[in-house]
Design an enzyme around this catalytic site. Structure first.
Site, PDB file in Angstrom:
ATOM      1  N   ARG A  15       0.894  -1.233  -0.020  1.00  0.00           N
ATOM      2  CA  ARG A  15       0.045  -0.164  -0.086  1.00  0.00           C
ATOM      3  C   ARG A  15       0.748   1.248  -0.195  1.00  0.00           C
ATOM      4  O   ARG A  15       2.091   1.263   0.388  1.00  0.00           O
ATOM      5  CB  ARG A  15      -1.065  -0.016   1.266  1.00  0.00           C
ATOM      6  CG  ARG A  15      -1.879  -1.032   1.092  1.00  0.00           C
ATOM      7  CD  ARG A  15      -2.762  -0.972   2.593  1.00  0.00           C
ATOM      8  NE  ARG A  15      -2.007  -1.867   3.558  1.00  0.00           N
ATOM      9  CZ  ARG A  15      -2.250  -1.864   4.855  1.00  0.00           C
ATOM     10  NH1 ARG A  15      -3.357  -1.411   5.184  1.00  0.00           N
ATOM     11  NH2 ARG A  15      -1.421  -2.688   5.673  1.00  0.00           N
ATOM     12  N   LYS A  75       2.506   1.859   7.292  1.00  0.00           N
ATOM     13  CA  LYS A  75       3.025   0.887   8.227  1.00  0.00           C
ATOM     14  C   LYS A  75       3.845   1.497   9.374  1.00  0.00           C
ATOM     15  O   LYS A  75       4.434   2.655   9.175  1.00  0.00           O
ATOM     16  CB  LYS A  75       3.451  -0.298   7.838  1.00  0.00           C
ATOM     17  CG  LYS A  75       2.222  -1.285   6.851  1.00  0.00           C
ATOM     18  CD  LYS A  75       1.023  -1.656   8.109  1.00  0.00           C
ATOM     19  CE  LYS A  75       1.380  -2.665   9.132  1.00  0.00           C
ATOM     20  NZ  LYS A  75       0.214  -3.037   9.864  1.00  0.00           N
ATOM     21  N   HIS A  96       2.043   1.585  15.776  1.00  0.00           N
ATOM     22  CA  HIS A  96       1.554   0.681  16.921  1.00  0.00           C
ATOM     23  C   HIS A  96       2.750   0.666  18.052  1.00  0.00           C
ATOM     24  O   HIS A  96       3.395  -0.338  18.170  1.00  0.00           O
ATOM     25  CB  HIS A  96       1.640  -0.765  16.196  1.00  0.00           C
ATOM     26  CG  HIS A  96       0.504  -0.676  15.201  1.00  0.00           C
ATOM     27  ND1 HIS A  96      -0.796  -1.078  15.522  1.00  0.00           N
ATOM     28  CD2 HIS A  96       0.658  -1.034  13.927  1.00  0.00           C
ATOM     29  CE1 HIS A  96      -1.409  -0.982  14.360  1.00  0.00           C
ATOM     30  NE2 HIS A  96      -0.600  -1.198  13.282  1.00  0.00           N
ATOM     31  N   VAL A 173     -13.971  -4.691  11.585  1.00  0.00           N
ATOM     32  CA  VAL A 173     -13.377  -5.774  10.907  1.00  0.00           C
ATOM     33  C   VAL A 173     -14.274  -6.997  10.992  1.00  0.00           C
ATOM     34  O   VAL A 173     -14.618  -7.437  10.082  1.00  0.00           O
ATOM     35  CB  VAL A 173     -12.300  -6.124  11.939  1.00  0.00           C
ATOM     36  CG1 VAL A 173     -11.610  -7.517  11.455  1.00  0.00           C
ATOM     37  CG2 VAL A 173     -11.108  -4.871  11.891  1.00  0.00           C
ATOM     38  N   ASP A 192     -19.897 -10.563  20.895  1.00  0.00           N
ATOM     39  CA  ASP A 192     -19.475  -9.584  21.306  1.00  0.00           C
ATOM     40  C   ASP A 192     -19.798  -9.366  22.703  1.00  0.00           C
ATOM     41  O   ASP A 192     -20.589  -9.941  23.178  1.00  0.00           O
ATOM     42  CB  ASP A 192     -19.911  -8.363  20.530  1.00  0.00           C
ATOM     43  CG  ASP A 192     -19.084  -6.903  20.261  1.00  0.00           C
ATOM     44  OD1 ASP A 192     -18.257  -6.763  19.368  1.00  0.00           O
ATOM     45  OD2 ASP A 192     -19.130  -6.122  21.477  1.00  0.00           O
ATOM     46  N   ASP A 264      -2.889  -9.126  17.419  1.00  0.00           N
ATOM     47  CA  ASP A 264      -2.249  -8.285  18.537  1.00  0.00           C
ATOM     48  C   ASP A 264      -1.158  -9.322  19.117  1.00  0.00           C
ATOM     49  O   ASP A 264      -1.158 -10.402  18.965  1.00  0.00           O
ATOM     50  CB  ASP A 264      -3.161  -7.967  19.617  1.00  0.00           C
ATOM     51  CG  ASP A 264      -4.441  -7.117  19.115  1.00  0.00           C
ATOM     52  OD1 ASP A 264      -4.079  -5.964  18.457  1.00  0.00           O
ATOM     53  OD2 ASP A 264      -5.515  -7.371  19.244  1.00  0.00           O
ATOM     54  N   VAL A 292      -1.649 -13.502   9.032  1.00  0.00           N
ATOM     55  CA  VAL A 292      -0.793 -12.554   8.330  1.00  0.00           C
ATOM     56  C   VAL A 292      -1.475 -10.915   8.766  1.00  0.00           C
ATOM     57  O   VAL A 292      -2.513 -10.655   9.182  1.00  0.00           O
ATOM     58  CB  VAL A 292      -1.165 -12.393   6.981  1.00  0.00           C
ATOM     59  CG1 VAL A 292      -0.627 -10.986   6.120  1.00  0.00           C
ATOM     60  CG2 VAL A 292      -0.598 -13.561   6.260  1.00  0.00           C
ATOM     61  N   ASN A 294      -0.799  -7.698   7.996  1.00  0.00           N
ATOM     62  CA  ASN A 294      -1.270  -6.869   7.017  1.00  0.00           C
ATOM     63  C   ASN A 294      -2.155  -7.370   5.784  1.00  0.00           C
ATOM     64  O   ASN A 294      -1.716  -7.314   4.712  1.00  0.00           O
ATOM     65  CB  ASN A 294       0.065  -6.026   6.557  1.00  0.00           C
ATOM     66  CG  ASN A 294       1.060  -6.836   5.823  1.00  0.00           C
ATOM     67  OD1 ASN A 294       1.060  -7.907   6.112  1.00  0.00           O
ATOM     68  ND2 ASN A 294       1.691  -6.260   4.789  1.00  0.00           N
ATOM     69  N   ILE A 295      -3.010  -7.947   6.120  1.00  0.00           N
ATOM     70  CA  ILE A 295      -4.207  -8.560   5.188  1.00  0.00           C
ATOM     71  C   ILE A 295      -4.593  -7.592   4.094  1.00  0.00           C
ATOM     72  O   ILE A 295      -4.498  -7.746   2.883  1.00  0.00           O
ATOM     73  CB  ILE A 295      -5.237  -9.136   5.739  1.00  0.00           C
ATOM     74  CG1 ILE A 295      -4.971 -10.389   6.670  1.00  0.00           C
ATOM     75  CG2 ILE A 295      -6.440  -9.439   4.981  1.00  0.00           C
ATOM     76  CD1 ILE A 295      -6.066 -10.810   7.421  1.00  0.00           C
TER      77      ILE A 295
END
Length: 389
Positions: A15, A75, A96, A173, A192, A264, A292, A294-295
């Site tokens: 990206r 990223k 992050h 998500v 949830d 995470d 993965v 960074n899908i």
């Protein structure tokens, strides 16, 4: 200001933070733009398109860092970039910070001004939607017999039932994954901890999905009938427990699939660890894991367009108004301020890494001004403040 677009160098990342469209907008606002050569090539945006938009294409990251007042990427900043960051330079990316101690060390050492993009989204990131939708498709790919899965087809065939899928988390998500799997005919259960979210999703799908309150015990009760689990829970980094531990995987049939989109570290899934697109799967206790981190990078063109459009107002606010005024006008920009000239300003990172911090409004001298409100980005709190003389 001079704004620089870096080429992302994280493994499997394609990206770009700005497409030529956003570059044209930034230039129209009176700024200069430098882009690193081939920064958008993999996402379908050639150097010529950036030049046509008015940007200067430069050969290296070194030149971007050396010449630009503000630099941005999708990223985290990588080790090869740490020594390039300059004092007082503004940097923007999905840093992050709470999970990347060495990166935070480098940022603080440089005395730059750092913003972590994932905390800046007022209406949620399009990367979340992309991760959910594409993550569901990668999960279906992992279910194929040729990839080690049990070989069930998502919607079933005449005489053969379809898949039972459990989605943990009903945020952006989880909703992305749900939209794909429901459309393809899966029998979906969403868990949830917010009953309001569950009620809204049930109404949206006319009661044709299952909803449950999310607890470890509730998860264990449905795992024996579950073909695929999708984890879309943003797990608080201070938590040491798991929603699904390794022993619970034995409740699932061999060849079942677990897609950890949240990824995470540490996270809600004990058996999860980061993988990359070139080797995305591994098996634990008979369950195929797809982890993965960074899908969205797998659909780089679409995600770049969506993400760049969302990030443009933040970038323009910082460029046009400066750091202080941008943080006054937009609470989401303010809460994303991670470091300011050698001081940590990110509460979650303080709490997780046991570092002192100072709130952005204090370090910027704006605590007595009328500030745009934003809720805390996470539930992690810290009272480990710097002692300033």
């Amino acid at each position: 200001m001079i704004f620089g677009v870096l080429k992302d160098i994280k493994e499997g990342e394609y990206r770009v933070i700005c497409t030529p469209t956003e570059v044209a907008s930034i230039i129209s606002a009176g700024h200069r733009v430098l882009v690193q050569k081939d920064c958008g090539k993999a996402a379908g945006f050639p150097n010529e398109a950036y030049e046509k938009a008015g940007a200067e294409v430069v050969e290296s990251a070194e030149e971007i860092f050396a010449r630009c007042d503000m630099v941005a990427k999708v990223k985290e900043f990588e080790e090869s970039e740490y020594d390039l960051i300059r004092e007082n330079q503004i940097i923007l990316g999905c840093i992050h910070p709470a999970g990347n101690r060495e990166e935070v060390d480098a940022i603080l050492k440089s005395k730059c001004i750092a913003f972590t993009a994932e905390d800046s989204h007022r209406y949620g990131s399009p990367n979340c939607e992309a991760a959910g939708k594409q993550g569901a498709l990668f999960g279906l790919e992992s279910m194929l017999t040729i990839n080690g899965g049990k070989g069930k087809y998502v919607g079933g065939f005449a005489g053969a039932p379809g898949m039972n899928v459990l989605i943990l988390g009903g945020g952006l998500v989880g909703q992305g994954a749900l939209s794909v799997l429901y459309a393809l005919g899966a029998n979906v259960t969403v868990m949830d901890i917010n009953v309001g979210v569950l009620r809204t999703l049930s109404d949206r799908y006319n009661g044709k999905i299952n909803t449950m309150f999310c607890t470890k015990e509730a998860i264990a009760s449905v795992l024996p009938q579950t073909d695929m689990v999708i984890n879309a829970v943003k797990w608080p980094k201070h938590r040491k427990d798991f929603l699904i531990d390794k022993e619970m995987l034995k409740l699932m049939e061999p060849g079942s699939v677990l897609v950890d989109i949240s990824n995470d570290n540490p996270g809600a899934i004990e058996s999860s660890y980061e993988t990359h697109h070139d080797n995305p799967r591994y098996v634990v206790n008979g369950v195929v894991h797809y982890c993965v981190s960074n899908i969205p990078g797998a659909v780089a063109h679409s995600t770049s367009i969506a993400y760049a459009a969302v990030m443009l107002p933040t970038i323009l606010s910082i460029l046009n108004d400066g750091v202080v005024e941008a943080c006054v006008k937009d609470g989401y920009i303010r809460r994303s301020l991670t470091a300011y000239k050698g001081y940590l300003t990110h509460e979650e990172t303080s709490g997780i890494q046991n570092r002192p911090w100072i709130p952005p409004e204090v370090i910027l001298g704006i605590k007595d001004r009328e500030l745009d409100y934003a809720p805390p980005a996470t539930t992690t709190r810290s009272t480990n403040y710097y002692v300033l003389e």
